[in-house]
Each structure stands twice: as C-alpha cells, then as structure tokens.
Design a protein around this motif. Structure first.
Motif, mmCIF file in Angstrom:
data_model
loop_
_atom_site.group_PDB
_atom_site.id
_atom_site.type_symbol
_atom_site.label_atom_id
_atom_site.label_comp_id
_atom_site.label_asym_id
_atom_site.label_seq_id
_atom_site.Cartn_x
_atom_site.Cartn_y
_atom_site.Cartn_z
ATOM 1 N N GLN A 1 6.119 2.625 -38.555
ATOM 2 C CA GLN A 1 4.709 2.302 -38.789
ATOM 3 C C GLN A 1 4.116 1.511 -37.642
ATOM 4 O O GLN A 1 2.923 1.237 -37.620
ATOM 5 C CB GLN A 1 4.577 1.501 -40.091
ATOM 6 C CG GLN A 1 5.030 2.297 -41.288
ATOM 7 C CD GLN A 1 5.072 1.455 -42.548
ATOM 8 O OE1 GLN A 1 4.069 0.967 -43.006
ATOM 9 N NE2 GLN A 1 6.247 1.298 -43.112
ATOM 10 N N GLY B 1 1.275 3.020 -35.179
ATOM 11 C CA GLY B 1 0.485 3.981 -35.951
ATOM 12 C C GLY B 1 -0.196 3.284 -37.106
ATOM 13 O O GLY B 1 -0.472 2.088 -37.056
ATOM 14 N N THR B 2 -0.497 4.048 -38.135
ATOM 15 C CA THR B 2 -1.098 3.437 -39.313
ATOM 16 C C THR B 2 -0.007 3.117 -40.333
ATOM 17 O O THR B 2 1.036 3.748 -40.345
ATOM 18 C CB THR B 2 -2.088 4.400 -39.973
ATOM 19 O OG1 THR B 2 -1.521 5.690 -39.924
ATOM 20 C CG2 THR B 2 -3.408 4.393 -39.280
ATOM 21 N N TRP B 3 -0.269 2.140 -41.173
ATOM 22 C CA TRP B 3 0.649 1.854 -42.270
ATOM 23 C C TRP B 3 0.585 3.011 -43.253
ATOM 24 O O TRP B 3 -0.453 3.661 -43.398
ATOM 25 C CB TRP B 3 0.248 0.573 -42.977
ATOM 26 C CG TRP B 3 0.361 -0.634 -42.108
ATOM 27 C CD1 TRP B 3 0.908 -0.690 -40.863
ATOM 28 C CD2 TRP B 3 -0.098 -1.943 -42.427
ATOM 29 N NE1 TRP B 3 0.820 -1.964 -40.391
ATOM 30 C CE2 TRP B 3 0.217 -2.754 -41.322
ATOM 31 C CE3 TRP B 3 -0.714 -2.498 -43.539
ATOM 32 C CZ2 TRP B 3 -0.084 -4.106 -41.311
ATOM 33 C CZ3 TRP B 3 -1.013 -3.846 -43.521
ATOM 34 C CH2 TRP B 3 -0.698 -4.637 -42.414
ATOM 35 N N PHE C 1 -2.193 3.808 -45.855
ATOM 36 C CA PHE C 1 -3.428 4.508 -45.508
ATOM 37 C C PHE C 1 -3.203 6.009 -45.369
ATOM 38 O O PHE C 1 -4.149 6.776 -45.327
ATOM 39 C CB PHE C 1 -4.009 3.939 -44.216
ATOM 40 C CG PHE C 1 -4.346 2.487 -44.333
ATOM 41 C CD1 PHE C 1 -5.277 2.063 -45.258
ATOM 42 C CD2 PHE C 1 -3.697 1.541 -43.560
ATOM 43 C CE1 PHE C 1 -5.581 0.721 -45.402
ATOM 44 C CE2 PHE C 1 -3.992 0.189 -43.688
ATOM 45 C CZ PHE C 1 -4.929 -0.216 -44.621
ATOM 46 N N PHE D 1 -3.373 -4.628 -37.833
ATOM 47 C CA PHE D 1 -4.022 -4.134 -36.616
ATOM 48 C C PHE D 1 -3.224 -4.497 -35.368
ATOM 49 O O PHE D 1 -3.767 -4.957 -34.375
ATOM 50 C CB PHE D 1 -5.453 -4.687 -36.483
ATOM 51 C CG PHE D 1 -6.273 -4.493 -37.710
ATOM 52 C CD1 PHE D 1 -6.695 -3.222 -38.080
ATOM 53 C CD2 PHE D 1 -6.603 -5.566 -38.520
ATOM 54 C CE1 PHE D 1 -7.445 -3.045 -39.216
ATOM 55 C CE2 PHE D 1 -7.348 -5.382 -39.672
ATOM 56 C CZ PHE D 1 -7.763 -4.122 -40.018
ATOM 57 N N ARG E 1 -5.728 13.660 -37.645
ATOM 58 C CA ARG E 1 -5.272 12.899 -38.798
ATOM 59 C C ARG E 1 -6.220 13.060 -39.985
ATOM 60 O O ARG E 1 -5.807 13.264 -41.106
ATOM 61 C CB ARG E 1 -5.139 11.430 -38.420
ATOM 62 C CG ARG E 1 -4.687 10.571 -39.600
ATOM 63 C CD ARG E 1 -4.497 9.138 -39.197
ATOM 64 N NE ARG E 1 -3.382 8.989 -38.292
ATOM 65 C CZ ARG E 1 -3.393 8.202 -37.227
ATOM 66 N NH1 ARG E 1 -4.458 7.513 -36.946
ATOM 67 N NH2 ARG E 1 -2.347 8.104 -36.450
#
Lengths: 174, 438
Positions: free
Chosen positions: B183, B186-188, B191, B265, B398
């Motif tokens: 993660q 990238g995004t968690w 999300f 972030f 995405r």
C-alpha cells in the motif's frame, strides 16, 4: 542447538502429543473432554505440518478442523443429552478381534519402516529439515491452479454438489 | 548453556517484543475499557469515571486490583478443570495472534509468510474458551450464551475471512509486512475495496461479540451469557480476552485496509508537514495536563496529573527524535508505531460509536444478516476485486475500473437487501409485495 535439533525436538513433542490426545479421545468417558483431546491431537498434527515446512497446511488444518469442524462438533454435543452417554457401555466386547487387527496393522507398518530404513529411502534429503520454505503458499497456489487445475476444479464441484445436497435435504420447501 | 545463550542471542529482540506485547496488551485493554466508558459518558452527556486519579485516569488499575482480590467462586457442579482452563484459552489465542502483526516496519515478533491466515487461524481458536467456559459452568444461561456465540462466530467468520481474501487479492501476499508495503506509494486498500472494508467492519463487530451483535452476553435475556458463573479474576481474564480480541481485529483491519504504519498521504510531498503531527499531538496533551495540574482538587491527583503530563512530554520528545540531524533513521519505527496505534484506536472508536448508536439485534435477524447478506456479498466482493485486478493489468485507469467493480458490487448489495426485506415481509419496504397484490 541447531535448527535440525530444534525441529527434531518439536517433531517428537508434537507427535507424542498427537498420539496421547488420540488415545485419550477414545478412552475418556465425558464427550466434551473427548472433543477437547481431539482438538489437542489436531493441533499437534498442525504442529507437525509446521515442522515439515508446510505452513499453508498448518493454517488450513487449524482453520478448518479446529476452528470449523470441532466447533460444530461441540455445538452438536451440547445440543444432545450428555447423561445418556455416561451410562452406556463405552466399549463393546470385541477387544480381542480389535487387538489382533491392531497387531496386524502395527506389524505391517513396522515391516514397511524396517525395509524402507534398510533401503535408505526414509532419509530426508539434507537441507530440507528444519528450514521453512519461504515461498510455501505461493508454490502451493501455483501447483493447485496450474498443474492440478482440473482435479482441483472437480473437487470443488463435488463439494458444491454436497453443499447443495445438504440444503435440499434439510429444507422442506425450496 | 552455550546453546541457550546462542538461542537468546539470535532471538533476543523477538523475545523482548513478545514480553512487551504480553506486558502492554493487558494495560492497553484496560485503557480501552476506560476509553469506552469515557466515550459512552460523553455520548450520553455524562462525565464517566472521575474519582480514581484525575479524570479517572487510574480507574483501570483500580479495577484490575479489585478483581484480583475478589472472591473466586466456582459453581458446585462445574467441570472444575475446564472451568479453570477456558478463560486461559481465550486470552492465549488473542495474545498469540498478535505475534504475527507488524506495528511498524521493525516492531514485529515473527515475520511469517502466512502472517494473515496465521492470525485468523489462531484467533479463531479463542471461541473454544467461550464454548467450554459456557459448558463447564453447568448453567443454562451460560450454555445458551455459549451456543449463541458459536453459531454467531461460525456465521460471521466466513464473511470476515472472505472480506480479508479481497484485501489479500489486492496485495498479492499474506505476509503482514508485505501487505503494508504493497500500500506504500499507492492508495490504501480501503479506497480500492470500500465494500470489503465495510464487510470486515461488520463481521469483526460480530466476531468480538460487541453490540449491536452482543447476543452471547445479552444482559436482558441471559444475565451475562457465557460468563454468568465467572467472578473475580477469571471474569477479568475473559474481559481481557474480549478487549485484546478487539485490538487484534482492529490491527488486522489497519494492516489490510488502512495502510498499517504508513502516514496518511505518504506519497504527497506537499503534505509532509503531517510528520510534525505525532510529536505535536503529545506536546499539546502534555501542555494541557500541566495546565490542569494546579486545578485538581487533591494534591495526589495533581501529582498523578503532572506524572501523566511528564509521560506525554517524554513521548513527544521520543516522537521528535527523527527531526534531530543524524537520527532520521528512527522515523519509520517511531512514527510508524504512532500511526498504527492511532488507526487502531480510531477503528476501536468506531466500534464504540456503533455500540452506543444501534439497538441490539434479535437472534434470527442476526443470522439472516449473516447468511443472506454478508456471505453472498462478500463472495461477490471477492469476484469484483478479482475483476478490478484484471482490469488494472489490462492497463485500465484506476477510476473506471474502481467505479465498474465497486458499483457492480453495490448493485448486488442493494438487490440482496431488497430480497431480504421481501423475505422478512417488512411492511412498507421496497420489496413489500403485499400491497400490490392485495
């Protein structure tokens, strides 16, 4: 202590625990105590899987047998009347036949192990004891979905049929 | 002897971590109880515990001492050995499960390849403590509580496991450390798989037997469920197991969905000022404690308040260490632990919020929710995330991939609710057909 020694100690510990648990499972009178000893035995088997480096089997053994099947066992045991079981005869009177069969099986295994030892096929190749293969789960998954994909799918279809069958049999009206 | 020393030398840090876990987890659980009482009091416009220590800060220690010296009662016809052993199983399972969790990149007892399923497997054994304790008490309330608990855990473990499978699918690994590293940048996964996170949230509430799913210990029906016959320290051990389990499920959710020890972030350089948050947070708390110190009614309370402020100051200094030139290497470890624990406590806070907001379910409602809604939806969720992964590999952006898969899963969820309402015959619901037919 070398890793091999630790692994050997662990193996004998788990093996002894598994056998002890299995014996107590059938000799104890109380059904819930039997279940507890069966859990012990299954956990010890999971431990043996771990000493062999089969981490995935270790986890699956605990999740399926201990966390799933044994919980359901105890659930059912609690719903039935326990007092009846306490007054019933625990073993029937065929111990001589059973003893004879056990002897035959034991000697068969003993002979097999003795011959295998003489041939040297029981020796574990060096470098495989005590070390946990770090990619066990990945290898397991690849084998299941590439090499043995068809048997895997057939087995899952079989399980699905059993699942639907169980639902159909218990439901009066679908 | 040399063999033993060698062993200790090799595994020294792991043994120290294990001791820290065993020592800190009960304390943490005690303070989660205090937090729960304070949150509950706040939501009900009360003050909560205020007597022991300033603002009730020493209440957990007082409670633990009280429970230790309380009389230990074992029912006459109880199965003594099992009665004694059952709470121990529960608490052991919760604590062993913690050995595979990574609280920061360095703070981990065992880096396991099967990390996540190890945790799931071990914590699934905690249920035996509940069943056997309920059975050994030889009491109807206890047995009923134990039976309810078994049925509930079996039903919701499937949903929880499948929700975890969704996250594992995205990470491509089972190791807790590598899941967090997947993660990074990238995004968690919360999300990417919001429905999976929601499913795990609901299932984990059910698995820890908390309201609105606290039927195994529903006080209005079963006195205290499986713990009815327990008193004193054995009861405290059950209580500890329950709260330790809460911390474990919160940690799993944090690792898998909320980015583990990563800063929010972390990949945006413009938000690097968030690095100042950990020390600043403790500084503010410490300053508030020192500000309140002279206002305490008793001198001893002032002393405890000052002590607590000093502790916070110490933590603030520790958190500020990475900003000292030459010590920047300590940042991932110290700040990682801070962010991890912050997320764990936010997750537990949401547990409490839900507990004080929703009324308790009825047992058939609980089962219907589990089997007709949670499990089908979690299977569809796994399918959807699989499709998402394939679409991403086909170079989709995405957002289209996310909207397509999550939207599809959401539609299935709405359809499931519609069917469930129709089956339950709830009048006036979307699926109510009686009016149209009549």
């Amino acid at each position: 202590m070398t890793p091999t020694q630790i692994s050997q100690i662990a193996f004998y510990f788990f093996a002894g625990l598994a056998v002890l648990g299995a014996i107590l499972t059938v000799t104890v009178r109380n059904v819930v105590h039997s279940a507890i000893f069966l859990i012990t035995s299954l956990l010890a088997t999971a431990g043996i899987f771990l000493t062999l480096g089969a981490q995935f089997l270790f986890a699956v053994q605990i999740i399926l047998y201990v966390g799933g099947i044994m919980v359901l066992f105890i659930f059912v045991i609690m719903l039935v009347n326990l007092d009846v079981a306490l007054h019933q005869l625990q073993f029937n009177r065929q111990k001589w036949v059973a003893g004879l069969l056990a002897l035959v099986l034991g000697s068969q295994l003993g002979v097999a192990i003795w011959f295998a030892r003489a041939k040297g096929s029981l020796d574990i190749p060096s470098g495989r004891t005590g070390t946990l293969s770090p990619q066990n789960v990945e290898q397991f998954g690849l084998a299941l979905f590439e090499k043995y994909a068809l048997p895997f799918e057939i087995a899952s279809v079989l399980l699905l049929v059993a699942l639907i069958g169980a639902v159909v049999m218990t439901k009066k009206r679908i | 002897m040399t063999a033993l020393l060698e062993f200790l030398n090799t595994y020294m840090w792991r043994l120290i971590f294990a001791l820290v876990i065993v020592g800190v987890l009960p304390l943490l659980a005690g303070y989660v109880v205090l937090m729960e009482r304070k949150v509950m009091a706040d939501m009900q416009a009360r003050l909560g515990p205020m007597r022991v220590g300033p603002h009730g800060l020493l209440q957990p220690i007082a409670d633990a001492l009280k429970l230790l010296i309380k009389e230990d009662i074992i029912p006459e016809n109880a199965d003594k050995l099992v009665f004694w052993f059952a709470p121990v199983i529960s608490v052991t399972a919760a604590m062993v499960a913690y050995s595979a969790l990574a609280i920061g990149p360095f703070f981990q007892i065992a880096e396991l390849n099967i990390g996540l399923i190890f945790i799931v497997a071990i914590s699934s054994m905690g249920i035996f403590g509940i069943i056997l304790g309920g059975w050994a008490s030889n009491s109807h309330y206890s047995l009923l509580g134990a039976l309810r608990s078994t049925a509930q855990m079996i039903s919701y473990e499937t949903a929880a496991g499948l929700a975890l499978v969704g996250g594992v699918l995205l990470a491509g690994t089972l190791s807790t450390k590598q899941i967090v590293q997947a993660q990074q940048g990238g995004t968690w996964f919360v999300f990417v798989a919001p429905i999976g996170f929601f499913l795990y949230l609901v299932a984990s509430i059910a698995e820890t037997n908390r309201a609105p799913f606290d039927l195994p210990e529903a006080e209005s029906e079963l006195v205290a469920g499986y713990m009815t016959e327990y008193s004193g320290f054995r009861w405290a051990v059950y209580f500890l197991a329950e709260y330790a389990n809460m911390i474990v499920v919160a940690s799993i959710a944090t690792t898998l969905f909320l980015g583990g020890w990563l800063r929010p972030f972390g990949s945006i350089a413009a938000l690097d000022f968030l690095d100042f948050f950990p020390p600043l947070c403790f500084f503010v708390v410490a300053a508030y404690c020192f500000y309140r110190t002279p206002k305490q009614p008793e001198p001893i309370q002032s002393a405890v308040m000052a002590l607590f402020g000093g502790l916070c100051l110490l933590l603030a200094v520790a958190m500020a260490l990475p900003f000292v030139p030459g010590l920047a290497d300590s940042k991932p470890g110290l700040h990682g632990a801070f962010w991890f624990l912050l997320k764990v406590f936010l997750y537990i806070y949401s547990f409490m919020w839900i507990r004080f907001t929703f009324p308790r379910f009825r047992f058939d409602q609980l089962m219907r929710l589990g089997w007709y809604f949670m499990i089908p939806l979690s299977i569809v969720n796994v399918l959807g995330l699989g499709v998402y992964k394939v679409l991403r590999q086909l170079q989709w952006n995405r957002w289209p991939a996310f909207l397509l898969t999550t939207g599809g899963t959401l539609l299935v969820a709405i359809w499931l609710v519609w069917i469930a309402q129709k089956k339950a015959g709830i009048p006036g619901s979307v699926g109510d057909m009686t009016e149209a037919e009549g």
